[in-house]
Every structure is written in structure tokens, then in C-alpha cells.
Design a protein around this motif. Sequence first.
Motif, PDB file in Angstrom:
ATOM      1  N   ALA A 190       0.839  -1.204   0.000  1.00 36.39           N
ATOM      2  CA  ALA A 190       0.000   0.000   0.000  1.00 36.39           C
ATOM      3  C   ALA A 190       0.874   1.254   0.000  1.00 36.39           C
ATOM      4  N   GLY A 191       1.934   1.249   0.810  1.00 37.83           N
ATOM      5  CA  GLY A 191       2.856   2.378   0.828  1.00 37.83           C
ATOM      6  C   GLY A 191       3.573   2.544  -0.499  1.00 37.83           C
ATOM      7  N   LEU A 192       3.967   1.432  -1.103  1.00 36.77           N
ATOM      8  CA  LEU A 192       4.653   1.516  -2.394  1.00 36.77           C
ATOM      9  C   LEU A 192       3.709   1.993  -3.499  1.00 36.77           C
ATOM     10  N   THR A 193       2.427   1.680  -3.367  1.00 38.18           N
ATOM     11  CA  THR A 193       1.458   2.206  -4.329  1.00 38.18           C
ATOM     12  C   THR A 193       1.374   3.728  -4.231  1.00 38.18           C
ATOM     13  N   CYS A 194       1.381   4.233  -3.000  1.00 40.51           N
ATOM     14  CA  CYS A 194       1.410   5.692  -2.808  1.00 40.51           C
ATOM     15  C   CYS A 194       2.687   6.282  -3.396  1.00 40.51           C
ATOM     16  N   TYR A 195       3.795   5.576  -3.219  1.00 43.44           N
ATOM     17  CA  TYR A 195       5.054   6.054  -3.803  1.00 43.44           C
ATOM     18  C   TYR A 195       4.977   6.092  -5.324  1.00 43.44           C
ATOM     19  N   LEU A 196       4.378   5.065  -5.911  1.00 45.84           N
ATOM     20  CA  LEU A 196       4.244   5.046  -7.368  1.00 45.84           C
ATOM     21  C   LEU A 196       3.407   6.222  -7.856  1.00 45.84           C
ATOM     22  N   ALA A 197       2.316   6.514  -7.130  1.00 50.62           N
ATOM     23  CA  ALA A 197       1.482   7.648  -7.517  1.00 50.62           C
ATOM     24  C   ALA A 197       2.290   8.940  -7.461  1.00 50.62           C
ATOM     25  N   ALA A 198       3.061   9.122  -6.369  1.00 52.93           N
ATOM     26  CA  ALA A 198       3.891  10.326  -6.257  1.00 52.93           C
ATOM     27  C   ALA A 198       4.985  10.343  -7.320  1.00 52.93           C
ATOM     28  N   PHE A 199       5.515   9.168  -7.637  1.00 53.93           N
ATOM     29  CA  PHE A 199       6.581   9.058  -8.639  1.00 53.93           C
ATOM     30  C   PHE A 199       6.090   9.518 -10.017  1.00 53.93           C
ATOM     31  N   LYS A 294      15.558  14.698   3.008  1.00 54.59           N
ATOM     32  CA  LYS A 294      14.186  15.141   2.771  1.00 54.59           C
ATOM     33  C   LYS A 294      13.881  15.509   1.334  1.00 54.59           C
ATOM     34  N   LYS A 295      14.896  15.863   0.528  1.00 50.81           N
ATOM     35  CA  LYS A 295      14.619  16.357  -0.821  1.00 50.81           C
ATOM     36  C   LYS A 295      14.593  15.206  -1.813  1.00 50.81           C
ATOM     37  N   PRO A 296      13.604  15.173  -2.703  1.00 52.57           N
ATOM     38  CA  PRO A 296      13.550  14.095  -3.701  1.00 52.57           C
ATOM     39  C   PRO A 296      14.654  14.231  -4.725  1.00 52.57           C
ATOM     40  N   PRO A 302      14.831   8.576  -1.211  1.00 49.34           N
ATOM     41  CA  PRO A 302      14.190   9.047   0.012  1.00 49.34           C
ATOM     42  C   PRO A 302      12.693   8.832   0.032  1.00 49.34           C
ATOM     43  N   GLY A 303      12.010   9.116  -1.082  1.00 44.32           N
ATOM     44  CA  GLY A 303      10.566   8.939  -1.119  1.00 44.32           C
ATOM     45  C   GLY A 303      10.171   7.491  -0.915  1.00 44.32           C
ATOM     46  N   LEU A 304      10.869   6.584  -1.565  1.00 42.23           N
ATOM     47  CA  LEU A 304      10.581   5.161  -1.434  1.00 42.23           C
ATOM     48  C   LEU A 304      10.783   4.695  -0.003  1.00 42.23           C
ATOM     49  N   PHE A 305      11.894   5.095   0.623  1.00 37.72           N
ATOM     50  CA  PHE A 305      12.171   4.653   1.988  1.00 37.72           C
ATOM     51  C   PHE A 305      11.223   5.295   2.995  1.00 37.72           C
ATOM     52  N   PHE A 306      10.727   6.497   2.670  1.00 36.45           N
ATOM     53  CA  PHE A 306       9.734   7.112   3.554  1.00 36.45           C
ATOM     54  C   PHE A 306       8.461   6.272   3.593  1.00 36.45           C
ATOM     55  N   TRP A 307       7.961   5.875   2.429  1.00 41.15           N
ATOM     56  CA  TRP A 307       6.734   5.085   2.392  1.00 41.15           C
ATOM     57  C   TRP A 307       6.961   3.691   2.971  1.00 41.15           C
ATOM     58  N   TYR A 308       8.138   3.138   2.759  1.00 42.62           N
ATOM     59  CA  TYR A 308       8.473   1.847   3.364  1.00 42.62           C
ATOM     60  C   TYR A 308       8.490   1.962   4.886  1.00 42.62           C
ATOM     61  N   GLY A 309       9.107   3.017   5.397  1.00 39.35           N
ATOM     62  CA  GLY A 309       9.143   3.222   6.842  1.00 39.35           C
ATOM     63  C   GLY A 309       7.765   3.465   7.427  1.00 39.35           C
ATOM     64  N   LEU A 310       6.952   4.273   6.748  1.00 43.92           N
ATOM     65  CA  LEU A 310       5.602   4.535   7.238  1.00 43.92           C
ATOM     66  C   LEU A 310       4.786   3.249   7.284  1.00 43.92           C
ATOM     67  N   CYS A 333      14.024  -1.380   8.029  1.00 43.88           N
ATOM     68  CA  CYS A 333      13.933  -0.016   7.497  1.00 43.88           C
ATOM     69  C   CYS A 333      14.833   0.935   8.270  1.00 43.88           C
ATOM     70  N   LEU A 334      14.847   0.817   9.604  1.00 42.24           N
ATOM     71  CA  LEU A 334      15.667   1.711  10.407  1.00 42.24           C
ATOM     72  C   LEU A 334      17.156   1.473  10.158  1.00 42.24           C
ATOM     73  N   CYS A 335      17.553   0.220   9.978  1.00 45.22           N
ATOM     74  CA  CYS A 335      18.964  -0.073   9.676  1.00 45.22           C
ATOM     75  C   CYS A 335      19.362   0.514   8.334  1.00 45.22           C
ATOM     76  N   LEU A 336      18.512   0.354   7.334  1.00 46.19           N
ATOM     77  CA  LEU A 336      18.801   0.874   6.000  1.00 46.19           C
ATOM     78  C   LEU A 336      18.899   2.396   6.016  1.00 46.19           C
ATOM     79  N   VAL A 337      17.909   3.043   6.589  1.00 48.45           N
ATOM     80  CA  VAL A 337      17.886   4.504   6.609  1.00 48.45           C
ATOM     81  C   VAL A 337      19.013   5.046   7.489  1.00 48.45           C
ATOM     82  N   SER A 338      19.323   4.369   8.589  1.00 50.36           N
ATOM     83  CA  SER A 338      20.396   4.836   9.476  1.00 50.36           C
ATOM     84  C   SER A 338      21.739   4.821   8.765  1.00 50.36           C
ATOM     85  N   ALA A 339      22.028   3.740   8.028  1.00 54.27           N
ATOM     86  CA  ALA A 339      23.305   3.663   7.310  1.00 54.27           C
ATOM     87  C   ALA A 339      23.398   4.756   6.251  1.00 54.27           C
TER      88      ALA A 339
END
Length: 545
Positions: A190-199, A294-296, A302-310, A333-339
Motif C-alpha cells: 500500500a505504501g509503495l502504491t502511494c510512492y508510485l502515484a507520487a513518482f 528530505k529532498k527528492p 528518500p521517497g521510497l524509503f519514507f513510504w516503506y518506513g511509514l 527499514c531503520l537499519c537501511l535509513v540509518s546507514a
Amino acid sequence: MDVKVLRRFSGHAHWTWLGLLMIMIMAAVLRWHSWQEPLERDLATYAYIGHRLLAGEQLYTQWVDIKAPAIYFTYMLAEAAWGYNEAAVVWSGIVAVWVSMLFLFLVARRAGGALTALASCVLFMAASTSYRLQANLPNTETFINAFILAGLWAFLASRLGKRSRIGLWCGSLCFALATLYKVQAFLIPAGLTCYLAAFFLWRRSKNCHAFLHAAAALWLPSFLWWGGIFGYYWVTGRFEDFWNVFYHVGRSYAGSILTNEMHYFTHLRLLWPQAAWDITPLYIWGLLALVILKKPGKRRGPGLFFWYGLGSFLMVGVTPRFFPHYYQLLIPCLCLVSALTMKRAAWLLARKRPGTQAVDGHWANARNSMPQPKGLTDKKPSPCHLASYWVLAGLIFIGSSIFMLLPVLRYLQLHPAEISSAKYGRDNFGRVKEIGLRLRKTTRPEETLFQWGIDPGFYFYSRRKAASGVLSLHTMKYSPPLLRKKYLDRIYTEVTMAAPAVFIYNRKFGRLEDNVFYDFLRTGYMLQYSTGPYLIFKRRPEGQQ
């Protein structure tokens, strides 16, 4: 230092696979430390039902539990591979963690380079061994993480906007398999679908057909899998049994999803519970990522990982129980984004140091999907800038890793029985294991047992068959009134007909004198001994009253 040499060192060298192999071996060693830990009730239930399924018996009809079907068949396969024992449980968790690490490495390498990928795997190794998060033994979240990471990597590898979308279909298949462990895993697609729409909106693409095709590809495997499951139980005439447990009991257990999510996101003690203190650096870097990343950019990142994290956070808040093992869903998700955030923070700090020069933006982001900072020129990085970057990145990573590894050192100092007590604040599961092993010696293999309570671990450790297919009183507790009466009648009928050799009564679930089995026990059983809340009754010999 030459830029081309540095790029090869940090992104393409074969030694990174050796580093990943060493991290995976270390993760296996850490998890193997607790192979004799008493299994908590969820794991014991999965292992016992998996054993019965391997014998050809039926899920939801003969054996009743409220989880989605995949976890039981996973434990069935683990038993087929490693036997009916605790080692099979540990090995299944090790394999799942290895799969998670492999795909986490691939995702992180695609987003930030090989060194970033290794850093994320080190963080994952420490976090996935946290006994406070109950992560050292494999609950459903361990397998969900493996399939979601595999799906995320396939999604990243897909070529959106072109004809070839094999990666997208493979990724959606992995997401569908994750929902078979817990239905709330659908929040990731569902989050990735939102990302696709934004993409597509960001690209100002008017090709709605491409978006609809990509969105359909994300969801179709899930519908097919669940449609097949519903159809199977309908065709075999067992749909009512499946629906009663999976929907009615599950809905009562979960309550209002919207209320649960609101409660979760409005209480800091739930968003960041005491059990998650072991992964405090991951939370901090996750918050910093909202500012630094924060910037695309031109590439998916960043956008993809935001929706994955949410989606990961939403998965935790679906049910109102908030057990520590739910928070394992946040770890990948936290390990990926932290690195990624560590790398970006070190680069920005090094760039602002006196005496350093701006760097080639293409090189800085060649293997990084993060946005380019403004003001970059085409100048090569100066030695001062490179040295500052590596020193700062090393200090940041080492400091975070030390904090993450301290709980691991405490974990290694504990005996497996002490790990269980430290995780749950009591030695109840150790007592269940002790009683079960004792019953294995004092009963015959063909005899049956029954426990009035919520601890199917008695059946797992004794290797004896349960007298009733309703393994836990939780099934009745979370059932609607009519269904609760149906299950109680079923328990009473099956137990009185089977006349189990041993009846274990948990006094936490009411006075024995008020129980429906009181007369049955008084006339046919004698109290053998008691320990903790458990009364162990043994069937009287034939003819003895």
C-alpha cells in the motif's frame, strides 16, 4: 587518492561479499547462543501445529489457532529439515535472518554503495539479536522481514515506465507471501502504491496506463494467493472453520484498527517503548533522516524509503497488544535509513570543514539515490575532504555500533533460561519446559495430554498429542459469545472422550471448583503435584475411584 580507485574500493570490490559472509556467520553464532532457551507460547504453538501438519492433519479444523497459515507451514518445513526439536526453531530463524541480510545488503548497496550496505548489515546483526525485542528466536516478524526485503530489492530493480516489469512482479509476489504470515503486511505494498502515484505525478507523466499496470502488479499476487486459500477451504468444506478462527476471532483480537493506529501514533511510550531502547541509535538516525534525506532526487530513494518506513510503523500499530516482538518490523527499514543517513551526515560535515573543496556531484551520488547538495562543482575531491569524510563516517558508525552491540554482550553473558526470564520478566516458560520434559519420561507415546490455559509448550516438550484441537484459551477469550460456547463445548467433548493421561490446570484462569471440568477431574483424576500456577493431575488407574 584517485577517485576511480576509491569508487572501486567502496562499491565494486569482491571483498564486500566476504564481509557480508562474515557478518552472516556472526549473526548465526549469536542466535545459536539461545538454542536451549525455553520457547515462548507462540513459538511452541507454531512448532506443535507444524508437527501435526507434517503428520497429515488439518489446520483450522483439527488444530485451531488464530494466525495466518504461512507460519505453521514454515515450522513444518523446519521440522522436516532439522527434526522436531528446538534446534529446528533456531535454524529456521537463522535462515530467515540470512535471507534478510542478503537482500538488505543488496538494497543498501543499490542506494548507498557497498560500505553503506555492510554498515546496515552490521546494525541489523545487532538489532536482530535483541532479546528485549524478543528477536533472538523467530516469530512471524522474522519471516515477514525476509520477504519484504526481498520484495523491496526486486521493486528497486524493476524498470518503471518501461515494458519490462519482471522485478515488480517478483517483488509483489514476495509481498504477497509476507501477508500470509500477517495480513497487515499489505501495508507495505500500500505504501509503495502511494510512492508510485507520487513518482508518476512528480515526473508529470500522463501515462496513467503505466501507473495502473504497476499498481495492479503490486496487488494481483496477494489477491491470487488469498483467493486460492479461500477457494481451497471452500472446496474442501472447511471454510466455516477457517472463517471462524481467522476472521471472527482475529477481528475480536485486533479490535478497531483505526483506534489502534491513533493510540499508537499519539503515545511516545508506544512509538518508542522501553523494549526498543536497544535500538536507540536507529531511532535517532531515523529522525535525522527526515531532515538530511528530505529532498527528492532524480533516482528512487528518500521517497521510497519514507513510504516503506511509514508502512513498517503502521504494521506495528494494527493490533492493540504492542508486544515487543511487533517492533522487529521496524528493524530493516531503520537499519537501511540509518546507514544512509550516517553516510550523508559524514559527507555534509566533511564538506563544510575548512580547507576542503566541493566535489564532483556525479561521483558523490554515483551509487547513492540521495539528492545532490546545492553548489557542487565539477572539481575532484581534495585529499583533505576525503580524509575528513572517512574519519567522520568511521567515528559515526563505530559510535552507533558500540551502543548497539552493548546489549548483545549482555545477551551473550546470560544462560538461555536467564534470557527467557529477562525477556518476559518471569520464568514461566522455563517451568513449562521442565514439566513437559518430565511428562515425556512419565507418559507413554500413545497417551494424550490436556492443558487448561494458554501454554501449548507442554505438548511440544512432552512430545504428546493434545486431547483437544483448541490449544489455547485465548481462542475462546477473543471469540464472539456464540463461537466461545461452541469452542468450550468442543473442548469438553474432546477431552472427556479422550480421557488424557495428564490434565494440567492453570489456576490463573479461575478457581478449579468453578471450572466445567471439576467433576471430571474429581472422579477420574488425582493430583500428582503442583508448581507455580499449575496443578498436574494424573488419570486414576482403571477401577480406582
